[in-house]
Design a protein around this motif. Structure first.
Motif, PDB file in Angstrom:
ATOM      1  N   VAL A  40       7.579   9.686  -3.655  1.00 31.20           N
ATOM      2  CA  VAL A  40       6.531   8.663  -3.637  1.00 31.20           C
ATOM      3  C   VAL A  40       7.107   7.338  -3.138  1.00 31.20           C
ATOM      4  O   VAL A  40       8.174   6.906  -3.578  1.00 31.20           O
ATOM      5  N   GLY A  41       6.386   6.690  -2.224  1.00 30.67           N
ATOM      6  CA  GLY A  41       6.783   5.377  -1.718  1.00 30.67           C
ATOM      7  C   GLY A  41       5.875   4.262  -2.201  1.00 30.67           C
ATOM      8  O   GLY A  41       6.321   3.164  -2.496  1.00 30.67           O
ATOM      9  N   VAL A  42       4.552   4.559  -2.291  1.00 34.10           N
ATOM     10  CA  VAL A  42       3.562   3.554  -2.694  1.00 34.10           C
ATOM     11  C   VAL A  42       2.538   4.214  -3.603  1.00 34.10           C
ATOM     12  O   VAL A  42       2.087   5.333  -3.337  1.00 34.10           O
ATOM     13  N   VAL A  43       2.167   3.512  -4.684  1.00 29.63           N
ATOM     14  CA  VAL A  43       1.078   3.930  -5.565  1.00 29.63           C
ATOM     15  C   VAL A  43       0.043   2.817  -5.537  1.00 29.63           C
ATOM     16  O   VAL A  43       0.359   1.660  -5.847  1.00 29.63           O
ATOM     17  N   LEU A  44      -1.187   3.164  -5.157  1.00 25.71           N
ATOM     18  CA  LEU A  44      -2.285   2.195  -5.081  1.00 25.71           C
ATOM     19  C   LEU A  44      -3.289   2.535  -6.172  1.00 25.71           C
ATOM     20  O   LEU A  44      -3.897   3.607  -6.156  1.00 25.71           O
ATOM     21  N   LEU A  45      -3.444   1.625  -7.135  1.00 23.62           N
ATOM     22  CA  LEU A  45      -4.350   1.832  -8.264  1.00 23.62           C
ATOM     23  C   LEU A  45      -5.635   1.060  -8.008  1.00 23.62           C
ATOM     24  O   LEU A  45      -5.696  -0.148  -8.220  1.00 23.62           O
ATOM     25  N   LEU A  56       6.253   5.845 -17.012  1.00 21.32           N
ATOM     26  CA  LEU A  56       5.989   6.099 -15.596  1.00 21.32           C
ATOM     27  C   LEU A  56       6.260   4.842 -14.776  1.00 21.32           C
ATOM     28  O   LEU A  56       6.908   4.911 -13.729  1.00 21.32           O
ATOM     29  N   LEU A  57       5.782   3.689 -15.236  1.00 24.58           N
ATOM     30  CA  LEU A  57       6.033   2.441 -14.507  1.00 24.58           C
ATOM     31  C   LEU A  57       7.530   2.170 -14.386  1.00 24.58           C
ATOM     32  O   LEU A  57       8.008   1.735 -13.332  1.00 24.58           O
ATOM     33  N   ASN A  58       8.293   2.442 -15.444  1.00 28.06           N
ATOM     34  CA  ASN A  58       9.749   2.258 -15.387  1.00 28.06           C
ATOM     35  C   ASN A  58      10.380   3.198 -14.370  1.00 28.06           C
ATOM     36  O   ASN A  58      11.252   2.787 -13.597  1.00 28.06           O
ATOM     37  N   ALA A  59       9.957   4.453 -14.342  1.00 20.53           N
ATOM     38  CA  ALA A  59      10.504   5.421 -13.384  1.00 20.53           C
ATOM     39  C   ALA A  59      10.149   5.031 -11.951  1.00 20.53           C
ATOM     40  O   ALA A  59      10.980   5.157 -11.049  1.00 20.53           O
ATOM     41  N   LEU A  60       8.941   4.549 -11.739  1.00 23.01           N
ATOM     42  CA  LEU A  60       8.544   4.096 -10.400  1.00 23.01           C
ATOM     43  C   LEU A  60       9.396   2.913  -9.963  1.00 23.01           C
ATOM     44  O   LEU A  60       9.856   2.853  -8.819  1.00 23.01           O
ATOM     45  N   ALA A  61       9.642   1.971 -10.871  1.00 20.05           N
ATOM     46  CA  ALA A  61      10.467   0.804 -10.547  1.00 20.05           C
ATOM     47  C   ALA A  61      11.905   1.218 -10.235  1.00 20.05           C
ATOM     48  O   ALA A  61      12.507   0.711  -9.280  1.00 20.05           O
ATOM     49  N   ASN A  63      12.919   3.920  -8.957  1.00 16.63           N
ATOM     50  CA  ASN A  63      12.941   4.620  -7.674  1.00 16.63           C
ATOM     51  C   ASN A  63      12.395   3.761  -6.535  1.00 16.63           C
ATOM     52  O   ASN A  63      12.095   4.280  -5.459  1.00 16.63           O
ATOM     53  N   GLU A  64      12.242   2.464  -6.784  1.00 15.60           N
ATOM     54  CA  GLU A  64      11.789   1.491  -5.792  1.00 15.60           C
ATOM     55  C   GLU A  64      10.440   1.847  -5.167  1.00 15.60           C
ATOM     56  O   GLU A  64      10.210   1.642  -3.968  1.00 15.60           O
ATOM     57  N   VAL A  65       9.543   2.377  -5.986  1.00 10.58           N
ATOM     58  CA  VAL A  65       8.183   2.689  -5.542  1.00 10.58           C
ATOM     59  C   VAL A  65       7.344   1.423  -5.689  1.00 10.58           C
ATOM     60  O   VAL A  65       7.381   0.755  -6.722  1.00 10.58           O
ATOM     61  N   GLN A  66       6.612   1.073  -4.650  1.00 11.43           N
ATOM     62  CA  GLN A  66       5.716  -0.078  -4.691  1.00 11.43           C
ATOM     63  C   GLN A  66       4.435   0.316  -5.418  1.00 11.43           C
ATOM     64  O   GLN A  66       3.805   1.317  -5.069  1.00 11.43           O
ATOM     65  N   VAL A  67       4.048  -0.453  -6.432  1.00 12.75           N
ATOM     66  CA  VAL A  67       2.814  -0.215  -7.175  1.00 12.75           C
ATOM     67  C   VAL A  67       1.879  -1.378  -6.868  1.00 12.75           C
ATOM     68  O   VAL A  67       2.220  -2.534  -7.113  1.00 12.75           O
ATOM     69  N   VAL A  68       0.696  -1.068  -6.325  1.00 15.16           N
ATOM     70  CA  VAL A  68      -0.296  -2.086  -5.965  1.00 15.16           C
ATOM     71  C   VAL A  68      -1.494  -1.905  -6.889  1.00 15.16           C
ATOM     72  O   VAL A  68      -2.062  -0.811  -6.978  1.00 15.16           O
ATOM     73  N   ILE A  69      -1.870  -2.980  -7.570  1.00 21.04           N
ATOM     74  CA  ILE A  69      -2.996  -2.956  -8.499  1.00 21.04           C
ATOM     75  C   ILE A  69      -4.153  -3.711  -7.854  1.00 21.04           C
ATOM     76  O   ILE A  69      -3.977  -4.830  -7.357  1.00 21.04           O
ATOM     77  N   CYS A  70      -5.336  -3.084  -7.869  1.00 26.02           N
ATOM     78  CA  CYS A  70      -6.521  -3.701  -7.261  1.00 26.02           C
ATOM     79  C   CYS A  70      -7.437  -4.295  -8.321  1.00 26.02           C
ATOM     80  O   CYS A  70      -7.471  -3.832  -9.465  1.00 26.02           O
ATOM     81  N   ASN A  71      -8.214  -5.297  -7.930  1.00 25.26           N
ATOM     82  CA  ASN A  71      -9.177  -5.910  -8.833  1.00 25.26           C
ATOM     83  C   ASN A  71     -10.490  -5.124  -8.826  1.00 25.26           C
ATOM     84  O   ASN A  71     -10.578  -4.053  -8.222  1.00 25.26           O
ATOM     85  N   SER A  72     -11.508  -5.661  -9.478  1.00 24.64           N
ATOM     86  CA  SER A  72     -12.780  -4.957  -9.601  1.00 24.64           C
ATOM     87  C   SER A  72     -13.502  -4.781  -8.258  1.00 24.64           C
ATOM     88  O   SER A  72     -14.380  -3.933  -8.137  1.00 24.64           O
ATOM     89  N   LYS A  73     -13.117  -5.567  -7.257  1.00 27.98           N
ATOM     90  CA  LYS A  73     -13.692  -5.429  -5.918  1.00 27.98           C
ATOM     91  C   LYS A  73     -12.843  -4.536  -5.029  1.00 27.98           C
ATOM     92  O   LYS A  73     -13.027  -4.482  -3.816  1.00 27.98           O
ATOM     93  N   ARG A  74     -11.849  -3.866  -5.641  1.00 29.96           N
ATOM     94  CA  ARG A  74     -10.935  -2.954  -4.960  1.00 29.96           C
ATOM     95  C   ARG A  74     -10.057  -3.646  -3.919  1.00 29.96           C
ATOM     96  O   ARG A  74      -9.641  -3.044  -2.939  1.00 29.96           O
TER      97      ARG A  74
END
Length: 79
Positions: A40-45, A56-61, A63-74
């Protein structure tokens, strides 16, 4: 190696087991799929009802996985 981008646009439960990202839909939590963290390279929520565990967030960090969090308007609001 090419890394995967995972986009979650429906309510999901995301957790970690044996260095695998475990995916389950909130409406059918017994049906699970797994993805190796190292693939995994990017996770888009996108969806506001997606649940993510802290291990899971610790494991992603780690492994240098980028986690992008979206607001209510996506729209991306944090990474």
């Amino acid at each position: 190696m090419l890394k995967r981008t995972l986009v979650f646009s429906s309510p999901m439960i995301l957790s970690l087991k044996n260095q695998q990202l475990v995916l389950a839909y909130k409406d059918s939590p017994d049906e699970k799929q797994t993805v190796p963290i190292e693939d995994v390279g990017v996770v888009l929520l996108e969806h506001q009802q997606t649940s993510v565990t802290l291990p899971l967030l610790n494991a992603l960090a780690e492994n240098e996985v980028q986690v992008v969090i979206c607001n209510s308007k996506r729209m991306p609001s944090a990474h």
